[in-house]
Design a protein around this motif. Structure first.
Motif, short mmCIF file in Angstrom:
data_model
loop_
_atom_site.label_atom_id
_atom_site.label_comp_id
_atom_site.label_asym_id
_atom_site.label_seq_id
_atom_site.Cartn_x
_atom_site.Cartn_y
_atom_site.Cartn_z
N GLN A 19 0.84 -1.19 0.00
CA GLN A 19 0.00 0.00 0.00
C GLN A 19 0.89 1.25 0.00
O GLN A 19 1.23 1.77 1.04
CB GLN A 19 -0.94 -0.01 1.21
CG GLN A 19 -1.84 -1.23 1.26
CD GLN A 19 -2.72 -1.36 0.04
OE1 GLN A 19 -3.38 -0.43 -0.37
NE2 GLN A 19 -2.70 -2.54 -0.58
N SER A 21 2.04 5.22 -1.62
CA SER A 21 1.42 6.47 -2.06
C SER A 21 2.36 7.19 -3.03
O SER A 21 3.57 7.01 -3.01
CB SER A 21 1.10 7.37 -0.87
OG SER A 21 2.28 7.79 -0.23
N GLU A 23 2.80 11.17 -4.26
CA GLU A 23 2.42 12.57 -4.21
C GLU A 23 2.89 13.24 -5.50
O GLU A 23 4.06 13.17 -5.86
CB GLU A 23 3.05 13.28 -3.01
CG GLU A 23 2.65 14.74 -2.91
CD GLU A 23 3.28 15.48 -1.75
OE1 GLU A 23 3.11 16.70 -1.68
OE2 GLU A 23 3.97 14.83 -0.92
N THR A 69 -2.27 13.42 -3.84
CA THR A 69 -1.65 12.16 -3.47
C THR A 69 -2.54 10.99 -3.87
O THR A 69 -3.70 10.92 -3.46
CB THR A 69 -1.35 12.11 -1.96
OG1 THR A 69 -0.50 13.21 -1.62
CG2 THR A 69 -0.65 10.80 -1.59
N GLN A 71 -3.28 7.10 -3.43
CA GLN A 71 -3.10 6.17 -2.32
C GLN A 71 -3.27 4.72 -2.79
O GLN A 71 -3.79 4.47 -3.87
CB GLN A 71 -4.14 6.46 -1.22
CG GLN A 71 -4.11 7.86 -0.68
CD GLN A 71 -2.93 8.11 0.25
OE1 GLN A 71 -2.26 7.20 0.70
NE2 GLN A 71 -2.67 9.38 0.53
N SER A 72 -2.88 3.82 -1.93
CA SER A 72 -3.11 2.38 -2.10
C SER A 72 -2.54 1.82 -3.40
O SER A 72 -3.20 1.03 -4.08
CB SER A 72 -4.60 2.06 -1.99
OG SER A 72 -5.11 2.51 -0.76
N ASN A 129 6.92 4.82 -0.96
CA ASN A 129 6.20 6.08 -1.12
C ASN A 129 7.08 7.05 -1.89
O ASN A 129 8.28 7.10 -1.69
CB ASN A 129 5.83 6.66 0.24
CG ASN A 129 4.81 5.80 0.96
OD1 ASN A 129 4.06 5.06 0.34
ND2 ASN A 129 4.78 5.91 2.26
N LYS A 131 7.41 10.98 -4.22
CA LYS A 131 6.92 12.30 -4.58
C LYS A 131 7.59 12.71 -5.88
O LYS A 131 8.79 12.54 -6.05
CB LYS A 131 7.26 13.34 -3.50
CG LYS A 131 6.81 14.74 -3.87
CD LYS A 131 7.15 15.74 -2.78
CE LYS A 131 6.69 17.13 -3.20
NZ LYS A 131 6.97 18.13 -2.16
#
Length: 137
Positions: A19, A21, A23, A69, A71-72, A129, A131
């Motif tokens: 999971q 993310s 951004e 963002t 998600q998942s 995660n 960005k």
């Protein structure tokens, strides 16, 4: 019982890692306003066709930068396309030669001198995660 607890702990650990993310920061937004469409594509999907995107969102184009963002997400190869719809028709308007008349951008900020990139030209890997920043042109 120990085996069951170990198995459950392993499944929870693997699920939590899957999971992720992303951004997306959009910069150089035209001060004329309108809306931003931010679309996320996964490898093998119909790149540049928003109806085939993994997810698309519309946001008010307020300010010089904006973030959204996703998600998942699961680890993999992705690409993002952003358009700034200045006139509210939910399309990227182009001239008679197909050159965009409204701001747009791609993940990895590739050159678009000779046309839009293909998926590989705009894609990046997500392993954790992440960005990214997309500059509108």
């Amino acid at each position: 019982m120990r085996v069951l607890i170990f198995f459950l702990a392993l499944v929870i650990h693997i699920s939590a890692k899957a999971q992720l993310s992303l951004e997306v920061e959009v910069s150089k937004i035209d001060d004329a306003g309108g809306q931003l469409e931010i679309c996320l594509y996964k490898e093998g999907m119909g790149f540049m066709n928003s109806s085939k995107a993994l997810e698309c969102t519309w946001l008010e184009a307020i300010g010089n930068t904006h973030s959204y963002t996703f998600q998942s997400l699961k680890p993999g190869k992705y690409a993002v396309i952003v358009i700034q719809d200045l006139n509210g028709n939910k399309n990227l308007d182009t001239n008679i030669f197909g050159i965009p008349k409204e701001p747009y951008g791609f993940s990895t900020n590739p050159s678009t001198t000779f046309g839009p990139p293909n998926f590989d030209g705009a894609s990046f890997l997500i392993k954790s995660n992440k960005k990214i920043t997309i500059e509108l042109k």
